[in-house]
Design a protein around this motif. Structure first.
Motif, mmCIF file in Angstrom:
data_model
loop_
_atom_site.group_PDB
_atom_site.id
_atom_site.type_symbol
_atom_site.label_atom_id
_atom_site.label_comp_id
_atom_site.label_asym_id
_atom_site.label_seq_id
_atom_site.Cartn_x
_atom_site.Cartn_y
_atom_site.Cartn_z
ATOM 1 N N SER A 47 0.820 -1.202 0.000
ATOM 2 C CA SER A 47 0.000 0.000 0.000
ATOM 3 C C SER A 47 0.858 1.257 0.000
ATOM 4 N N ALA A 48 2.134 1.100 0.223
ATOM 5 C CA ALA A 48 3.110 2.187 0.327
ATOM 6 C C ALA A 48 2.762 3.073 1.516
ATOM 7 N N ASN A 49 1.811 3.937 1.393
ATOM 8 C CA ASN A 49 1.328 4.753 2.506
ATOM 9 C C ASN A 49 0.165 5.593 2.000
ATOM 10 N N ASP A 50 -0.284 6.524 2.841
ATOM 11 C CA ASP A 50 -1.433 7.337 2.463
ATOM 12 C C ASP A 50 -1.063 8.515 1.581
ATOM 13 N N THR A 99 0.099 4.407 12.289
ATOM 14 C CA THR A 99 0.134 5.160 11.038
ATOM 15 C C THR A 99 1.375 4.751 10.273
ATOM 16 N N PRO A 100 1.206 4.409 9.010
ATOM 17 C CA PRO A 100 2.362 3.933 8.255
ATOM 18 C C PRO A 100 3.363 5.050 7.996
ATOM 19 N N GLU A 101 4.636 4.681 8.056
ATOM 20 C CA GLU A 101 5.718 5.603 7.729
ATOM 21 C C GLU A 101 5.800 5.741 6.212
ATOM 22 N N PRO A 102 6.324 6.853 5.717
ATOM 23 C CA PRO A 102 6.575 6.931 4.278
ATOM 24 C C PRO A 102 7.506 5.806 3.849
ATOM 25 N N LEU A 103 7.335 5.349 2.638
ATOM 26 C CA LEU A 103 8.102 4.219 2.135
ATOM 27 C C LEU A 103 9.602 4.485 2.190
ATOM 28 N N ALA A 104 10.027 5.678 1.854
ATOM 29 C CA ALA A 104 11.459 6.001 1.875
ATOM 30 C C ALA A 104 12.020 5.892 3.288
ATOM 31 N N ALA A 105 11.250 6.344 4.286
ATOM 32 C CA ALA A 105 11.704 6.245 5.676
ATOM 33 C C ALA A 105 11.819 4.787 6.101
ATOM 34 N N GLU A 106 10.864 3.965 5.697
ATOM 35 C CA GLU A 106 10.916 2.538 6.022
ATOM 36 C C GLU A 106 12.135 1.883 5.366
ATOM 37 N N LEU A 107 12.375 2.215 4.113
ATOM 38 C CA LEU A 107 13.546 1.667 3.420
ATOM 39 C C LEU A 107 14.832 2.102 4.111
ATOM 40 N N ALA A 108 14.901 3.372 4.471
ATOM 41 C CA ALA A 108 16.104 3.890 5.128
ATOM 42 C C ALA A 108 16.336 3.189 6.466
ATOM 43 N N GLN A 109 15.283 3.027 7.250
ATOM 44 C CA GLN A 109 15.413 2.394 8.561
ATOM 45 C C GLN A 109 15.878 0.951 8.458
ATOM 46 N N ALA A 110 15.458 0.266 7.413
ATOM 47 C CA ALA A 110 15.857 -1.138 7.247
ATOM 48 C C ALA A 110 17.207 -1.273 6.569
ATOM 49 N N LEU A 111 17.508 -0.383 5.637
ATOM 50 C CA LEU A 111 18.694 -0.525 4.797
ATOM 51 C C LEU A 111 19.960 0.043 5.424
ATOM 52 N N ILE A 112 19.859 1.153 6.101
ATOM 53 C CA ILE A 112 21.048 1.843 6.600
ATOM 54 C C ILE A 112 21.857 1.002 7.587
ATOM 55 N N PRO A 113 21.235 0.323 8.566
ATOM 56 C CA PRO A 113 22.065 -0.517 9.453
ATOM 57 C C PRO A 113 22.821 -1.614 8.697
ATOM 58 N N LEU A 114 22.203 -2.174 7.671
ATOM 59 C CA LEU A 114 22.890 -3.195 6.873
ATOM 60 C C LEU A 114 24.043 -2.587 6.088
#
Length: 170
Positions: A47-50, A99-114
């Motif tokens: 759904s990506a987000n709103d 409330t869903p986070e923006p897709l870019a924020a979700e990607l950043a949160q998951a990707l940056i630690p890796l």
């Protein structure tokens, strides 16, 4: 996901940038790599987000450009610093609201630690830019002897043929 796989997924996102005559390959949410979308919980990825899709794409493009600055920074220290700054912009939320986070924020949160882990392991020294001026693709050199210079055999052959033609003509 393995840090090297995350690094390759980030490089695939970086390679979607417009470069020379190559247009921007990130036009729709469906253009995002399945490897990257695996990092985001499925309900947020579908759904990506709103927010409207164009806004999500604009945010993912901004993330892509910042990742390019970080991963092509030159040194591991500069990359860590840029990734830390990016993480400060998109901190992981520990809130109870759904409330869903923006897709870019979700990607950043998951990707940056890796990516930070990959940088710590020294993988950024093997991130190369194809020397072919018509290509300029960013790739991870996973060759066992680390002698790979071009992103693909096609680019290497094109460069060798150009050198051969130049020697023959002059």
């Amino acid at each position: 996901m393995d840090p090297l796989d995350a690094l390759e997924a980030a490089l695939e996102l970086i390679n979607s940038r417009p470069l020379g005559r190559r247009p921007d390959a990130l036009e729709h949410l469906r253009d995002i790599s399945p490897q990257l979308l695996e990092l985001v919980p499925r309900q947020k990825a579908t759904s990506a987000n709103d927010t409207p899709a164009w806004r999500s794409i604009a945010e993912v493009r901004q993330l892509r450009d910042t990742l390019a600055l970080a991963l092509l920074a030159g040194t591991s220290t500069q990359a860590h610093q840029t990734l830390e700054e990016l993480m400060d912009i998109n901190p992981p939320e520990a809130s109870l609201d759904r409330t869903p986070e923006p897709l870019a924020a979700e990607l950043a949160q998951a990707l940056i630690p890796l990516l930070q882990r990959a940088a710590t392991e020294g993988a950024l020294q093997w991130v190369l830019v194809c020397p072919d001026p018509a290509c300029r693709t960013v790739f991870l050199n996973r060759a066992h002897n680390r002698r790979r210079r071009y992103c693909s055999p096609r680019c290497g052959t094109r460069a060798r043929m150009a050198r051969h033609r130049q020697r023959q003509s002059g």
